[in-house]
Design an enzyme around this catalytic site. Structure first.
Site, PDB file in Angstrom:
ATOM      1  N   HIS A  65      44.522  26.622  57.639  1.00 13.45           N
ATOM      2  CA  HIS A  65      43.455  27.371  56.969  1.00 13.45           C
ATOM      3  C   HIS A  65      42.090  26.701  57.148  1.00 13.45           C
ATOM      4  CE1 HIS A  65      43.548  25.413  52.627  1.00 13.45           C
ATOM      5  NE2 HIS A  65      43.547  24.504  53.584  1.00 13.45           N
ATOM      6  N   HIS A  74      43.214  31.352  54.132  1.00 11.88           N
ATOM      7  CA  HIS A  74      42.163  31.801  55.058  1.00 11.88           C
ATOM      8  C   HIS A  74      42.543  31.656  56.530  1.00 11.88           C
ATOM      9  CE1 HIS A  74      37.531  32.575  54.723  1.00 11.88           C
ATOM     10  NE2 HIS A  74      38.156  33.494  55.413  1.00 11.88           N
ATOM     11  N   ASP A 114      32.134  30.963  52.112  1.00 13.26           N
ATOM     12  CA  ASP A 114      33.162  29.933  51.973  1.00 13.26           C
ATOM     13  C   ASP A 114      32.506  28.617  51.576  1.00 13.26           C
ATOM     14  OD1 ASP A 114      35.471  28.282  52.406  1.00 13.26           O
ATOM     15  OD2 ASP A 114      36.115  29.558  54.063  1.00 13.26           O
ATOM     16  N   GLU A 123      42.285  33.167  49.717  1.00 13.07           N
ATOM     17  CA  GLU A 123      42.458  31.878  49.035  1.00 13.07           C
ATOM     18  C   GLU A 123      42.504  31.962  47.512  1.00 13.07           C
ATOM     19  OE1 GLU A 123      43.263  28.977  50.314  1.00 13.07           O
ATOM     20  OE2 GLU A 123      42.755  29.165  52.443  1.00 13.07           O
ATOM     21  N   ASP A 137      36.790  30.462  47.135  1.00  9.80           N
ATOM     22  CA  ASP A 137      36.211  29.150  46.823  1.00  9.80           C
ATOM     23  C   ASP A 137      34.719  29.057  47.207  1.00  9.80           C
ATOM     24  OD1 ASP A 137      35.895  28.239  49.521  1.00  9.80           O
ATOM     25  OD2 ASP A 137      37.827  27.215  49.511  1.00  9.80           O
ATOM     26  N   HIS A 181      33.834  25.988  52.842  1.00  9.08           N
ATOM     27  CA  HIS A 181      34.222  25.193  54.012  1.00  9.08           C
ATOM     28  C   HIS A 181      33.871  25.929  55.304  1.00  9.08           C
ATOM     29  CE1 HIS A 181      36.980  24.433  50.629  1.00  9.08           C
ATOM     30  NE2 HIS A 181      36.889  23.163  50.988  1.00  9.08           N
ATOM     31  N   ASP A 230      35.668  25.725  58.031  1.00  5.78           N
ATOM     32  CA  ASP A 230      36.941  26.129  58.675  1.00  5.78           C
ATOM     33  C   ASP A 230      36.838  26.061  60.191  1.00  5.78           C
ATOM     34  OD1 ASP A 230      37.960  26.451  56.157  1.00  5.78           O
ATOM     35  OD2 ASP A 230      37.901  28.630  56.154  1.00  5.78           O
ATOM     36  N   ASP A 242      36.075  33.983  51.088  1.00  6.33           N
ATOM     37  CA  ASP A 242      36.972  32.989  50.519  1.00  6.33           C
ATOM     38  C   ASP A 242      36.520  32.782  49.079  1.00  6.33           C
ATOM     39  OD1 ASP A 242      38.053  30.478  49.643  1.00  6.33           O
ATOM     40  OD2 ASP A 242      38.361  29.887  51.728  1.00  6.33           O
TER      41      ASP A 242
END
Length: 306
Positions: free
Chosen positions: A144, A100, A127, A275, A232, A129, A131, A230
């Site tokens: 990332h 990412h 996502d 990702e 995840d 996260h 980030d 993403d």
């Protein structure tokens, strides 16, 4: 955006910004999961531009809080130019990552295009996260975990200046959805910068529909909607093939609703799919789920919607 955008697929096969090897194989796994035929099956014209070619992953420890900064800059410049070139031609770029960190190159290109075309920009960051780390806050040095901060002008000069405008975006243009893992220092920084975050607690309390209604509010004909997906974002029960799994993410149905509501706006003009790590996957299952959800982003639905 036209009803039937001409789509360009761009592979960025690198795990340069990640903590695990394997995201470099993501673009091929998405192709194996039939991303092109899935989109063509919905009446879309698709050209696969193949893969960008950038520096190899040297797998070195961080320097001054950044791992592989030079290589990350090179990859993001390549992505920026490739994505911008498609937008200039009036095409819809889909960037297949890769990790990412490449969202920086992609979104800075979209922001540049919006400045040139005098359009507003809305970014959905799907996502687990935020980030939003910096070299001071990061526990790992993996870039990332930093692209959103860099896009907002908080990061190394070489990265924040990609796209020729600092900051590339305003934090007000971003809506983060599905967040459930934020580092301690990063948490304070997200609060200071006033990012709009629909974390999993919000989605649990209010539902995905309400979160998406707010995230998509005030879009108009002059708004370019960019989706940075993403993998995840999904609960690892549905998407095990990612390097940084976090329990408690959106279910398959919640993710489908999210994608269908984005499709309903008719405003999406660019997409990142990031990702995916086939080395950690089970029989390419995560790639297949991702392609299924991408189909929904482009209007695949159970019934004809009025």
């Amino acid at each position: 955006m036209n009803a039937q955008p001409a789509i360009s697929i761009i592979g960025a096969p690198t795990d340069i910004g990640a903590g695990d090897r394997g995201a470099s194989m993501g673009p091929e796994a998405l192709r194996v999961a039939n991303i092109v035929t899935t989109l063509e099956g919905q009446g879309l014209e698709v050209i696969d531009r193949g893969n960008l070619s950038g520096p190899a992953n040297p797998w070195q420890p961080p320097v001054d809080g950044y791992r592989h900064l030079t290589e990350v800059v090179t990859w993001n410049r390549l992505v920026h130019e490739a994505v911008h070139a498609e937008l200039v031609q009036g095409r819809f770029p889909i960037l297949l990552g890769g990790d990412h960190c490449l969202g920086l190159g992609s979104i800075s290109a979209v922001a540049r295009h919006c400045r040139e075309a005098k359009k507003k920009l809305r970014i959905l960051w799907l996502d687990a996260h935020a980030d939003f780390n910096t070299n001071i806050l990061t526990p790992s040095g993996n870039l990332h975990g930093m692209p959103v901060a860099c896009l907002c002008g908080k990061g190394p000069k070489e990265l924040v200046e990609i796209g020729g405008h600092v900051p590339a975006i305003s934090p007000k243009w971003i809506r983060q959805i599905g967040i459930r893992s934020v580092d301690a220092g990063e948490k304070r920084f997200v609060h200071e910068m006033d990012l709009e975050v629909f974390d999993m607690r919000y989605i649990d309390e209010m539902g995905m529909r309400h979160a998406m209604e707010l995230a998509l509010a005030t879009l108009d004909v002059n708004t370019h909607l960019h989706v940075s997906f993403d993998v995840d974002f999904l609960d690892p029960d549905y998407a095990p093939g990612v390097g940084t799994t976090v329990m408690g993410g959106p279910t398959y149905r919640e993710a489908q609703l999210c994608m269908e509501m984005i499709a309903d706006t008719g405003r999406m003009g660019s997409l990142d799919v990031m990702e995916l790590n086939p080395a950690l996957d089970v029989r390419n299952r995560t790639a297949e789920v991702a392609v299924d959800l991408i189909g929904s982003l482009f209007g695949k639905s159970t019934l004809m919607r009025k």
